[in-house]
Design a protein around this motif. Structure first.
Motif, PDB file in Angstrom:
ATOM      1  N   ILE A   9       0.843  -1.198   0.000  1.00 55.54           N
ATOM      2  CA  ILE A   9       0.000   0.000   0.000  1.00 55.54           C
ATOM      3  C   ILE A   9       0.880   1.250   0.000  1.00 55.54           C
ATOM      4  O   ILE A   9       0.647   2.204  -0.752  1.00 55.54           O
ATOM      5  N   GLU A  10       1.902   1.244   0.841  1.00 49.71           N
ATOM      6  CA  GLU A  10       2.795   2.402   0.899  1.00 49.71           C
ATOM      7  C   GLU A  10       3.498   2.621  -0.442  1.00 49.71           C
ATOM      8  O   GLU A  10       3.613   3.763  -0.914  1.00 49.71           O
ATOM      9  N   ASN A  11       3.953   1.556  -1.068  1.00 49.65           N
ATOM     10  CA  ASN A  11       4.645   1.687  -2.361  1.00 49.65           C
ATOM     11  C   ASN A  11       3.731   2.302  -3.420  1.00 49.65           C
ATOM     12  O   ASN A  11       4.162   3.161  -4.201  1.00 49.65           O
ATOM     13  N   LEU A  12       2.476   1.867  -3.431  1.00 49.92           N
ATOM     14  CA  LEU A  12       1.530   2.417  -4.399  1.00 49.92           C
ATOM     15  C   LEU A  12       1.203   3.875  -4.082  1.00 49.92           C
ATOM     16  O   LEU A  12       1.077   4.706  -4.989  1.00 49.92           O
ATOM     17  N   ALA A  13       1.107   4.188  -2.794  1.00 50.84           N
ATOM     18  CA  ALA A  13       0.842   5.574  -2.382  1.00 50.84           C
ATOM     19  C   ALA A  13       1.978   6.496  -2.792  1.00 50.84           C
ATOM     20  O   ALA A  13       1.751   7.631  -3.237  1.00 50.84           O
ATOM     21  N   ILE A  14       3.218   6.016  -2.678  1.00 52.25           N
ATOM     22  CA  ILE A  14       4.380   6.808  -3.094  1.00 52.25           C
ATOM     23  C   ILE A  14       4.373   6.990  -4.609  1.00 52.25           C
ATOM     24  O   ILE A  14       4.612   8.091  -5.128  1.00 52.25           O
TER      25      ILE A  14
END
Length: 367
Positions: A152-157
């Motif tokens: 999720i964090e990778n996609l948010a970045i």
């Protein structure tokens, strides 16, 4: 020293036991003062009495409703200004939108958003762009954003949903941890003559239910196989009629609907499956692993973080034949099934127990 005042904002009370749960008791005993704001319901007030938190009901519709949303933000803003909360924590897109906007205008010292998933992953067109905009607005208003998984964090970045410096992950992911006093291995009491593959969650296309049901066409040779389905039919992402009919009538499917005690039913399974298109961090995979079940899941967002491949479970593509092959692997390999289940208990205990996550919440969010 005065109690730290914390307000949680969610859209519906149903989410509270999954997003927060025993945090209410744990932090209350440590001197924190918790209030919850969400749409009013009987369940909200009953759960507040059980878990000893205060309530401030405000209507938060799950869909975009500009007039209602503005009224809700204003009502919550006035309440936050009056109560002078130290921390406001909001959950999910709509709870996040209402909670972060209201606390931003009220100038709350700590504003925290829990990104439990990205609903736009399976959307297209204008709806998708609107939901991305909502996520960016929430991120702008927040001091910290808790992404519940690394994917999720990778996609948010990648999508620049918020300033990278705001991002936080609790431990190896999840939002609330697993209570291993509830989810643990127990002797089976039902379906003893079957090899049971189980699913817990909403009966919806997003969860890969269509592909899961159709995978039974490849499992005709396994007479002792049973698919155990637990969870309600979804009203927004509705399954096709033929799939619903199969769920209710297929001889190798046992559909139980919603149950109060999912822990009991994990113990009636041999394997757990979640063939989902998207998740934040699938708590059910951790609950099942804590119950000593091997996990079949996908490499979708969230799911990819929830197992160690070939140690606690295996990955499948989201198509019926691939799902069937994954199920057959565990049907044919009992030793691997048991070994992966035992590894799963250790994986959850060492990384996702409530005590670990609650310490992280206090250190990273509340102090």
């Amino acid at each position: 020293m005065a109690k730290c005042k914390v307000l949680h904002v969610v859209s519906v009370s149903f989410s509270l036991k999954y997003f927060i749960g025993n945090q209410f008791i744990y932090f209350n005993e440590k001197g924190y003062d918790f209030t919850v704001s969400c749409s009013p319901s009987k369940d909200l007030f009953e759960y507040a009495e059980k878990m000893n938190f205060k309530t401030f009901p405000v209507n938060i519709s799950r869909s975009i409703n500009p007039l209602q949303d503005i009224l809700s933000i204003y009502k919550l803003y006035r309440f936050i200004k009056k109560e002078k909360f130290d921390v406001v924590i909001s959950h999910s897109p709509k709870g996040g939108l209402i909670g972060m906007f209201a606390s931003y205008f009220a100038k709350t010292p700590k504003r925290i958003f829990f990104r439990h998933g990205l609903v736009f992953e399976t959307l297209t067109g204008v709806k998708k762009q609107l939901m991305i905009l909502v996520e960016k607005l929430i991120g702008f208003c927040s001091h910290k954003v808790v992404n519940v998984s690394y994917s999720i964090e990778n996609l948010a970045i990648q999508l620049q949903l918020n300033d990278v410096s705001k991002n936080i992950i609790l431990g190896k992911g999840t939002c609330n941890g697993i209570n291993d006093n509830i989810f643990y291995p127990r002797p089976r009491t039902e379906f003893k003559d079957k090899t049971v593959v189980g699913f817990v969650g909403r009966m919806t296309k997003d969860k890969g239910i269509t592909e899961l049901i159709n995978s039974l066409d490849y499992l005709n040779d396994y007479e002792d196989f049973l698919l155990l389905l637990i969870g309600p039919f979804d009203e927004r992402d509705v399954l096709d009629d033929d799939i619903i009919t199969k769920i209710k009538t297929h001889p190798k499917i046992k559909y139980l609907g919603e149950v109060k005690n999912t822990a009991y039913y994990y113990n009636q399974m041999d394997v757990f499956i979640l063939p989902s298109y998207r998740e934040g961090f699938p708590t059910v995979n951790l609950e099942a692993a804590s119950s000593s079940l091997p996990i079949i899941t996908t490499m979708s967002t969230g799911c990819v973080d929830s197992i160690i491949e070939n140690e606690t479970g295996i990955f499948t593509e989201i198509d019926s034949e691939s799902i069937a092959k994954a199920i057959i692997f565990y049907l044919d390999n009992k030793e691997e099934r048991i070994k992966h289940g035992l590894n799963g208990v250790k994986f959850v205990t060492e990384n996702f127990s409530e005590s670990i996550i609650y310490n992280q919440i206090e250190d990273k969010l509340l102090q």
